[in-house]
Design a protein around this motif. Structure first.
Motif, short mmCIF file in Angstrom:
data_model
loop_
_atom_site.label_atom_id
_atom_site.label_comp_id
_atom_site.label_asym_id
_atom_site.label_seq_id
_atom_site.Cartn_x
_atom_site.Cartn_y
_atom_site.Cartn_z
N GLU A 79 -25.16 -34.22 33.85
CA GLU A 79 -23.90 -34.08 33.14
C GLU A 79 -23.81 -32.69 32.49
N PRO A 80 -22.60 -32.19 32.24
CA PRO A 80 -22.43 -30.82 31.73
C PRO A 80 -22.67 -30.67 30.23
N TYR A 81 -23.87 -31.03 29.78
CA TYR A 81 -24.20 -30.84 28.37
C TYR A 81 -24.40 -29.36 28.08
N GLU A 82 -24.00 -28.94 26.89
CA GLU A 82 -24.23 -27.56 26.47
C GLU A 82 -25.65 -27.37 25.95
N THR A 83 -26.20 -28.44 25.38
CA THR A 83 -27.53 -28.38 24.77
C THR A 83 -28.33 -29.63 25.13
N ILE A 84 -29.60 -29.43 25.47
CA ILE A 84 -30.51 -30.54 25.68
C ILE A 84 -31.69 -30.36 24.73
N ASN A 85 -31.94 -31.35 23.89
CA ASN A 85 -33.05 -31.31 22.94
C ASN A 85 -34.16 -32.26 23.41
N LEU A 86 -35.35 -31.73 23.56
CA LEU A 86 -36.49 -32.51 24.01
C LEU A 86 -37.36 -32.88 22.82
N TRP A 87 -37.50 -34.18 22.56
CA TRP A 87 -38.29 -34.69 21.44
C TRP A 87 -39.59 -35.27 22.01
N PHE A 88 -40.65 -34.48 21.97
CA PHE A 88 -41.94 -34.93 22.49
C PHE A 88 -43.03 -34.57 21.49
N GLU A 89 -44.19 -35.23 21.61
CA GLU A 89 -45.24 -35.09 20.61
C GLU A 89 -46.44 -34.33 21.14
N PHE A 90 -47.51 -34.28 20.36
CA PHE A 90 -48.64 -33.40 20.61
C PHE A 90 -49.67 -33.95 21.59
N ASP A 91 -49.69 -35.26 21.79
CA ASP A 91 -50.76 -35.85 22.58
C ASP A 91 -50.53 -35.67 24.08
N GLN A 107 -35.91 -27.75 38.20
CA GLN A 107 -35.54 -28.00 39.59
C GLN A 107 -34.07 -28.36 39.74
N ASN A 108 -33.43 -28.80 38.65
CA ASN A 108 -32.05 -29.26 38.72
C ASN A 108 -31.02 -28.27 38.19
N THR A 109 -31.47 -27.23 37.47
CA THR A 109 -30.51 -26.34 36.83
C THR A 109 -31.09 -24.95 36.68
N ASN A 110 -30.20 -23.97 36.48
CA ASN A 110 -30.68 -22.61 36.22
C ASN A 110 -30.87 -22.36 34.73
N LEU A 111 -30.69 -23.42 33.94
CA LEU A 111 -30.94 -23.40 32.48
C LEU A 111 -29.91 -22.61 31.69
N SER A 112 -28.83 -22.18 32.29
CA SER A 112 -27.82 -21.43 31.54
C SER A 112 -26.43 -21.78 32.04
N PRO A 113 -25.69 -22.66 31.39
CA PRO A 113 -26.19 -23.66 30.46
C PRO A 113 -26.90 -24.80 31.19
N PRO A 114 -27.52 -25.73 30.51
CA PRO A 114 -27.55 -25.89 29.05
C PRO A 114 -28.66 -25.10 28.39
N ALA A 115 -28.54 -24.93 27.09
CA ALA A 115 -29.65 -24.40 26.30
C ALA A 115 -30.61 -25.54 26.03
N VAL A 116 -31.90 -25.29 26.21
CA VAL A 116 -32.91 -26.34 26.04
C VAL A 116 -33.75 -26.05 24.81
N PHE A 117 -33.86 -27.04 23.94
CA PHE A 117 -34.63 -26.91 22.71
C PHE A 117 -35.74 -27.95 22.68
N LEU A 118 -36.79 -27.63 21.91
CA LEU A 118 -37.95 -28.51 21.80
C LEU A 118 -38.20 -28.85 20.34
N ILE A 119 -38.39 -30.14 20.08
CA ILE A 119 -38.85 -30.62 18.77
C ILE A 119 -40.19 -31.29 19.04
N CYS A 120 -41.28 -30.64 18.63
CA CYS A 120 -42.61 -31.12 19.00
C CYS A 120 -43.56 -30.98 17.81
N PRO A 121 -43.62 -31.99 16.94
CA PRO A 121 -44.47 -31.89 15.75
C PRO A 121 -45.93 -32.24 16.04
N GLY A 122 -46.81 -31.42 15.51
CA GLY A 122 -48.23 -31.73 15.56
C GLY A 122 -48.72 -32.29 14.25
N GLU A 123 -47.87 -32.18 13.22
CA GLU A 123 -48.20 -32.67 11.89
C GLU A 123 -46.90 -32.94 11.16
#
Length: 263
Positions: A79-91, A107-123
């Motif tokens: 789908e034509p999302y402007e932003t994709i946020n990835l919520w993954f952890e440290f393990d 493999q599915n997109t040239n990444l522009s758009p969407p902008a891809v962000f990562l939320i990955c807490p180690g603590e």
């Protein structure tokens, strides 16, 4: 449709995430790339058919259920999302899933758009034994979203692509060489320790046991005589692997078959 898609690793985080004030649609990632057969082309039908058959056989799940809960939701990525946020952890469990997701996006997109962000807490502040986002409340997830989110760039996808190929190949020498020679990790700051843990479990000792199997045998030999006790002690010492009880059972079964452990 919202302009933002949040990819959440597992249902436990999704339940709490819906209580936050963070806008966007939700895609729950329900795969476990830390276990079972994998190949490079995550976007191919063969890849998912192989996974479906393995999951159904290993965990006694219906193939139709896998198709419905795992494969079909991935259509949201088209789908034509402007932003994709990835919520993954440290393990390793989460990092392997993250690599697979990033491979799928690449493999599915040239990444522009969407902008891809990562939320990955180690603590997490105030949680010295932080185990993952599943233990956080809604306001704590909002804290992560406001404070540790980073945008993934081309170099991050290059690093993830290299890691994915090595992860799939299970070539211990090549993986060790890559880990030793890679000096820059970009925003993939928790990938190295997870891949080091993966390398440890790929190798076997003189008894033919990999690191996890030997660890479980040691725990048993030191007095843990029930599955629950073994799970608890393994989680305490080896949270880097992120294994649930059903995944630990995959490592326990060969020990039981060899009569090294009697449960």
């Amino acid at each position: 449709m919202q302009t933002t898609l949040h990819v959440l690793n597992g249902s436990s985080t999704a339940h709490v995430f819906r209580e936050t004030g963070i806008p966007g649609d939700i895609l729950v990632w329900r795969e476990i790339f830390s276990q079972g057969p994998l190949s490079n082309n995550v976007s191919s039908a063969d890849f998912w058919e192989t996974r479906k058959k393995w999951i159904a056989r290993t965990f006694k799940e219906l193939p139709e259920e896998y198709q419905k809960t795992v494969v079909e939701p991935l259509e949201m990525l088209k789908e034509p999302y402007e932003t994709i946020n990835l919520w993954f952890e440290f393990d390793l469990h989460c990092q392997a899933n993250l690599l697979g997701m990033m491979a799928l996006l690449a493999q599915n997109t040239n990444l522009s758009p969407p902008a891809v962000f990562l939320i990955c807490p180690g603590e997490f502040p105030g949680k010295p034994d932080f185990k993952g986002m599943g233990e956080l409340q809604a306001d704590e997830l909002e804290y992560l979203y406001e404070n540790i989110i980073v945008q993934l760039g081309e170099i991050d996808f290059v690093i993830a692509g290299e890691a994915w190929k090595l992860y799939v190949a299970t070539d211990t020498d090549a993986l060790e060489k890559w880990l030793n020679e890679t000096e820059f990790w970009g925003n993939m700051h928790l990938l190295k320790p997870a891949m080091q843990a993966h390398l440890k479990r790929l190798r076997t000792n003189e008894a033919g046991l990999n690191y996890i199997e030997q660890k479980l045998l040691d725990i048993y030999s030191k007095g843990a005589q029930t599955r629950h006790t073994i799970y608890q002690r393994f989680w305490k010492d080896e949270k880097i692997y992120g294994l649930g009880d059903t995944e630990i059972d995959l490592y326990l079964q060969p020990l039981i078959d060899r009569q090294l452990i009697r449960l």
